[in-house]
Design an enzyme around this catalytic site. Structure first.
Site, PDB file in Angstrom:
ATOM      1  N   GLY A 178     115.405  74.799  91.360  1.00 16.69           N
ATOM      2  CA  GLY A 178     115.974  74.536  89.859  1.00 16.69           C
ATOM      3  C   GLY A 178     116.958  73.575  89.621  1.00 16.69           C
ATOM      4  O   GLY A 178     117.174  73.171  88.623  1.00 16.69           O
ATOM      5  N   GLU A 227     114.847  70.571  88.615  1.00 13.75           N
ATOM      6  CA  GLU A 227     114.403  71.264  87.088  1.00 13.75           C
ATOM      7  C   GLU A 227     115.368  70.964  86.114  1.00 13.75           C
ATOM      8  O   GLU A 227     115.275  70.443  85.143  1.00 13.75           O
ATOM      9  CB  GLU A 227     113.735  72.537  87.016  1.00 13.75           C
ATOM     10  CG  GLU A 227     112.702  72.727  88.126  1.00 13.75           C
ATOM     11  CD  GLU A 227     112.345  74.330  88.342  1.00 13.75           C
ATOM     12  OE1 GLU A 227     113.017  75.094  88.945  1.00 13.75           O
ATOM     13  OE2 GLU A 227     111.236  74.474  87.693  1.00 13.75           O
TER      14      GLU A 227
HETATM   15  N1  T1G Z   1     120.674  80.302  96.960  1.00 12.26           N
HETATM   16  C1  T1G Z   1     121.551  80.883  97.555  1.00 12.26           C
HETATM   17  N2  T1G Z   1     122.250  80.490  98.873  1.00 12.26           N
HETATM   18  C2  T1G Z   1     121.865  79.399  99.346  1.00 12.26           C
HETATM   19  C3  T1G Z   1     120.745  78.551  98.513  1.00 12.26           C
HETATM   20  C4  T1G Z   1     120.143  79.003  97.368  1.00 12.26           C
HETATM   21  N3  T1G Z   1     119.206  78.269  96.971  1.00 12.26           N
HETATM   22  N4  T1G Z   1     120.747  77.604  99.314  1.00 12.26           N
HETATM   23  C5  T1G Z   1     121.594  77.654 100.344  1.00 12.26           C
HETATM   24  N5  T1G Z   1     122.265  78.786 100.381  1.00 12.26           N
HETATM   25  C6  T1G Z   1     123.541  79.160 101.255  1.00 12.26           C
HETATM   26  C7  T1G Z   1     122.821  79.485 102.587  1.00 12.26           C
HETATM   27  O1  T1G Z   1     122.437  81.080 102.563  1.00 12.26           O
HETATM   28  C8  T1G Z   1     124.194  79.320 103.264  1.00 12.26           C
HETATM   29  O2  T1G Z   1     124.724  80.360 103.033  1.00 12.26           O
HETATM   30  C9  T1G Z   1     124.846  78.264 102.803  1.00 12.26           C
HETATM   31  O3  T1G Z   1     124.429  78.071 101.488  1.00 12.26           O
HETATM   32  C10 T1G Z   1     124.525  76.730 103.637  1.00 12.26           C
HETATM   33  O4  T1G Z   1     122.878  76.807 103.535  1.00 12.26           O
HETATM   34  C11 T1G Z   1     113.985  78.401  89.375  1.00 12.26           C
HETATM   35  C12 T1G Z   1     113.254  79.555  91.628  1.00 12.26           C
HETATM   36  C13 T1G Z   1     120.417  73.311 100.319  1.00 12.26           C
HETATM   37  C14 T1G Z   1     119.212  72.096 102.068  1.00 12.26           C
HETATM   38  O5  T1G Z   1     114.813  76.768  98.447  1.00 12.26           O
HETATM   39  O6  T1G Z   1     117.067  74.220 101.545  1.00 12.26           O
HETATM   40  O7  T1G Z   1     115.009  77.193  92.655  1.00 12.26           O
HETATM   41  O8  T1G Z   1     125.099  81.433 105.565  1.00 12.26           O
HETATM   42  O9  T1G Z   1     123.108  76.661 105.935  1.00 12.26           O
HETATM   43  O10 T1G Z   1     121.600  73.570 106.460  1.00 12.26           O
HETATM   44  O11 T1G Z   1     112.230  76.850  90.182  1.00 12.26           O
HETATM   45  O12 T1G Z   1     120.312  75.702 102.269  1.00 12.26           O
HETATM   46  O13 T1G Z   1     126.955  79.794 104.646  1.00 12.26           O
HETATM   47  O14 T1G Z   1     126.666  82.004 103.719  1.00 12.26           O
HETATM   48  O15 T1G Z   1     121.030  76.075 104.733  1.00 12.26           O
HETATM   49  O16 T1G Z   1     123.343  71.972 104.651  1.00 12.26           O
HETATM   50  C15 T1G Z   1     115.072  76.748  95.512  1.00 12.26           C
HETATM   51  C16 T1G Z   1     117.226  76.167  99.797  1.00 12.26           C
HETATM   52  C17 T1G Z   1     115.286  77.923  95.215  1.00 12.26           C
HETATM   53  C18 T1G Z   1     117.057  75.316  98.501  1.00 12.26           C
HETATM   54  C19 T1G Z   1     121.322  72.978 102.753  1.00 12.26           C
HETATM   55  N6  T1G Z   1     115.843  76.071  96.414  1.00 12.26           N
HETATM   56  N7  T1G Z   1     118.299  75.777 100.241  1.00 12.26           N
HETATM   57  O17 T1G Z   1     121.108  73.146 104.155  1.00 12.26           O
HETATM   58  O18 T1G Z   1     122.868  74.434 104.815  1.00 12.26           O
HETATM   59  S1  T1G Z   1     114.137  78.702  94.406  1.00 12.26           S
HETATM   60  C20 T1G Z   1     115.610  75.997  97.738  1.00 12.26           C
HETATM   61  C21 T1G Z   1     118.112  74.953 101.231  1.00 12.26           C
HETATM   62  C22 T1G Z   1     114.279  77.961  92.760  1.00 12.26           C
HETATM   63  C23 T1G Z   1     113.552  77.545  90.431  1.00 12.26           C
HETATM   64  C24 T1G Z   1     113.218  78.285  91.808  1.00 12.26           C
HETATM   65  C25 T1G Z   1     119.379  74.555 102.089  1.00 12.26           C
HETATM   66  C26 T1G Z   1     120.042  73.278 101.752  1.00 12.26           C
HETATM   67  P1  T1G Z   1     125.786  80.806 104.435  1.00 12.26           P
HETATM   68  P2  T1G Z   1     122.635  76.136 104.730  1.00 12.26           P
HETATM   69  P3  T1G Z   1     122.412  73.266 105.194  1.00 12.26           P
END
Ligand code: T1G
Length: 680
Positions: free
Chosen positions: A105, A108
């Site tokens: 997102g 996006e």
């Molecule tokens: N939502 C909620 N929490 C998230 C999050 C997210 N998207 N991404 C990370 N966190 C939290 C994670 O749980 C952790 O929490 C902290 O942030 C640090 O994350 C509409 C529907 C960005 C590369 O799939 O790939 O968008 O454990 O340990 O190693 O089309 O997080 O500290 O409490 O991973 O530095 C698409 C997912 C969603 C990206 C950072 N986005 N995140 O990595 O830290 S779907 C993703 C990552 C979407 C749209 C659709 C990685 C990171 P805590 P981390 P990191």
């Protein structure tokens, strides 16, 4: 500066309105961010003094995606559609300034802006397929309009991010900002205004989605996805960008996105996303436990494992001294490392200079004395207890007082190894999986006396070397190999009932594994842990080894291999097995695929329950992470323990009993209480 809401500020820099999002830790596009964006855009649109709008994020990254923790919950405000529509209604040019990772997102939202600038280190991706989803905020319709179909397909179907140079080359961003991001973005806007350029809605860009793309889509859809549904849905949505008007394409995307959100596969993958982040939480070791500095590492043994282990530290820029007993073994080991790096360079993964830089972190030695200043020493010598205890006793004498001594053993008792030293509190297991420089899983084996600081240090080190570190207890095979053994034992039983190795492997492939168990043994080597003096031509593995058929490395094992290591079922193996059936009076039967998969999965689940019972893993989801990263369990099924909850523990227990296995007491207890592993 006006606070629009708790996560959104609006300010002015000259004639530019600046919207700043500040929603730690990753500026996820949660409800407050969507509401804040819409309100800020409204205000900026009404501000006559503002000729353009800049969107930037505070903290370590641009919006990194929708807020995954929000999925499945009722919306309390604007959704993705209202947010997109607000951007599309803007008359003034809107520019996104990107750092960190603009993902899902986040990307996006950036593509709803009219222009995008970024720092060179920024990354861009639509990783939704990794969650069993597809982009749901316009990504499948806007991305191809900016990058063209091939790059868009690659990004949405694989979920892999691209870097800023790639994004610039493909039209996803308009400029890479050399210095300060905000200053560079403001300068970009001034140039835009002086060139008289205004709003440029991505949705209006038709050129890159006009043409005949049938061959590209036919090829993309023909890829083997092994039962994983999301990539094909993502490809179909991108295809609609080339066939439908924008709004109809968006409607198709929304419908598909919502269906994916409700899918079992997405539920499993979202579970794993949080499970992977939970592994570092250790019940009795608080997050603020002091850790020891790891500035220099020693590795004993320059064989396949030792060399691979050393590479992990060189990759992280940590100096490593590798000790071997003989010069030729040391030279061979370092030569293999150099060959691996050269291979990566040849594939364009990094430059020749980078190869030299990484090699510069590696030092060879023939004496333990060179390890006296190491903070951590990892032994990767022969899997025999006497050999390991001898090595640890010697290391204990040369290593500095608070150095950590770790064994890479794949199943031996760490507590017994620790008795060979005067520092059992600084001894633990670091079980790497072969190839050690590739596999992400690291089982961190906690001994009875291992100090909490040492455990915390190991968990932190796992992240430093880009591994997924899972804490496990001392038991034969720890977690992964212990469950693998349960699976392999049942598979071997089926060989003696009428199945061929490839019959069993095919069922695992159809289940979604990248490789069957027997093909995996051929890769690892059938002689791993096999002793000639203990071989009595009594099992297929004995016969294969006795015939010198040790797997891929000898060109033949359970399978025969051609020069490209392509496997084919072996007539030699078939004859060996049929001779064994005859010798043992077996009347072979055709074993149904459903029985094979039950007898490959239930024993693992039962063993996983015993592991939990014995406290050898912190939680069921840790076991799933072990199997995801160590053995390729199909992620869209969530892992063996998640899968067990999904099919019902009563079904698993009935199967365990049906196939004559001793049920775990915990499994029986959960069934009697109508509970799941996830209730623990
Ligand atoms: N939502 C909620 N929490 C998230 C999050 C997210 N998207 N991404 C990370 N966190 C939290 C994670 O749980 C952790 O929490 C902290 O942030 C640090 O994350 C509409 C529907 C960005 C590369 O799939 O790939 O968008 O454990 O340990 O190693 O089309 O997080 O500290 O409490 O991973 O530095 C698409 C997912 C969603 C990206 C950072 N986005 N995140 O990595 O830290 S779907 C993703 C990552 C979407 C749209 C659709 C990685 C990171 P805590 P981390 P990191």
């Amino acid at each position: 500066m006006t606070a629009i809401n708790s996560v959104t500020d609006l300010s002015r820099e000259g004639d530019v309105a600046v919207i700043t999002i500040n929603n730690p830790p990753v500026n996820a596009l949660g409800q407050a961010v969507r509401d804040g964006l819409i309100a800020a855009l409204d205000k900026a649109a009404q501000d006559d003094g503002a000729k353009a709008i800049l969107l930037i994020c505070a903290g370590r990254t641009f919006i990194a995606g929708a807020d995954i923790s929000e999925f499945g919950k009722k919306l309390s405000g604007a959704g993705f559609m209202e947010t997109q529509d607000k951007f599309d209604a803007m008359k003034k040019p809107v520019v996104a300034a990107i750092h960190g990772t603009a993902l899902g997102g986040g990307l996006e939202v950036a593509m709803c802006c009219h222009y995008r600038v970024a720092v060179a280190s920024a990354k861009f991706g639509q990783p939704e397929v990794n969650l069993g989803l597809i982009p749901g905020a316009g990504g499948t319709q806007r991305l191809p309009r900016l990058t063209g179909v091939p790059k868009a397909l690659e990004m949405v179907a694989t979920g892999k991010p691209i870097g800023a140079p790639d994004a610039l080359a493909n039209g996803l961003i308009d400029e890479i900002v050399p210095g300060d991001l905000k200053e560079g973005a403001l300068a970009f806007i001034q140039k835009l205004l002086s060139d008289g350029k205004g709003a440029r809605r991505t949705r209006d860009l038709q050129e890159k989605v006009t043409g005949d793309f049938a061959p590209i889509f036919t090829f993309a859809k023909s890829q083997n996805m092994r039962g994983f549904e999301a990539p094909l849905d993502a490809i179909n949505a991108v295809e609609m960008a080339t066939k439908l008007p924008f709004d109809e394409g968006i409607t198709f995307e929304q419908k598909t996105f919502l269906a994916r959100m409700m899918s079992a596969q997405s539920g499993a993958l979202r579970y794993l996303f949080f499970a992977e982040r939970k592994v570092s939480k250790i019940p009795d070791v608080s997050d603020d436990t002091a850790t020891l500095p790891i500035k220099k590492v020693g590795v004993i043994g320059a064989g396949t494992m030792g060399g691979g282990i050393a590479m992990n530290f060189a990759n992280a820029g940590i100096p490593v001294t590798i000790v071997e007993m003989k010069q030729n073994a040391l030279d061979r080991g370092l030569g293999v490392v150099k060959k691996n790096y050269d291979g990566s360079a040849a594939k364009g993964r990094f430059t020749a200079e980078e190869v030299d830089r990484r090699m510069s972190f590696l030092t060879g030695s023939l004496t333990f004395e060179d390890l006296s200043d190491c903070d951590l020493i990892i032994e990767a010598v022969f899997e025999r207890m006497d050999v390991k205890k001898d090595v640890f006793a010697k290391l204990d004498k040369v290593a500095k007082k608070d150095a950590i001594l770790a064994s890479n053993t794949s199943f031996l008792n760490i507590d017994e190894i620790a008795t060979a030293t005067s520092r059992p509190d600084h001894v633990l297991g670091l079980h790497f999986f072969s190839p050690a420089n590739v596999m992400k899983l690291l089982e961190i084996v906690r001994g009875e006396k291992t100090a909490k600081e040492v455990v915390a240090t190991a968990m932190k080190l796992a992240k430093t070397i880009s591994k997924v570190g899972v804490l496990v207890g001392v038991a034969h095979g720890f977690v992964g190999n212990r469950m693998l053994e349960a699976r392999a034992n049942e598979a071997d039983k089926m060989l003696m009932e009428g199945a061929m190795p490839w019959d069993i492997d095919q069922v695992l492939l159809d289940f979604g594994y990248p490789m069957g168990g027997y093909a995996m043994w051929d890769l690892a080597g059938l002689d791993l842990g096999w002793a000639k003096e203990e071989s009595h031509s009594d099992t297929l593995r004995d016969l294969e080894n006795e015939a010198g058929r040790k797997g891929q490395k000898t060109g033949a094992g359970y399978y025969d291999y051609d020069e490209k290591r392509k496997a084919t079922p072996s007539p030699v193996t078939e004859k060996m097995l049929k001779d064994l059936w005859a010798k043992k009076g077996v009347s072979p039967r055709q074993i149904p695929a459903q029985e094979i998969i039950e007898r490959q999965i239930y024993p693992m689940i039962n063993e996983g329950a015993k592991i939990l019972e014995e406290g050898k893993a912190s939680r069921a989801s840790d076991i799933d992470i072990v199997w995801l990263y160590g053995y390729g369990f199909p992620a869209w099924r969530g892992g063996p323990m998640y899968y067990a909850d999904a099919i019902g523990l009563d079904t698993v227990l009935a199967g365990v009993k049906k196939y004559g296995l001793k049920p775990s007491a915990l499994l029986e207890k959960l069934v009697s209480e109508k509970k799941k592993f996830s209730d623990l």
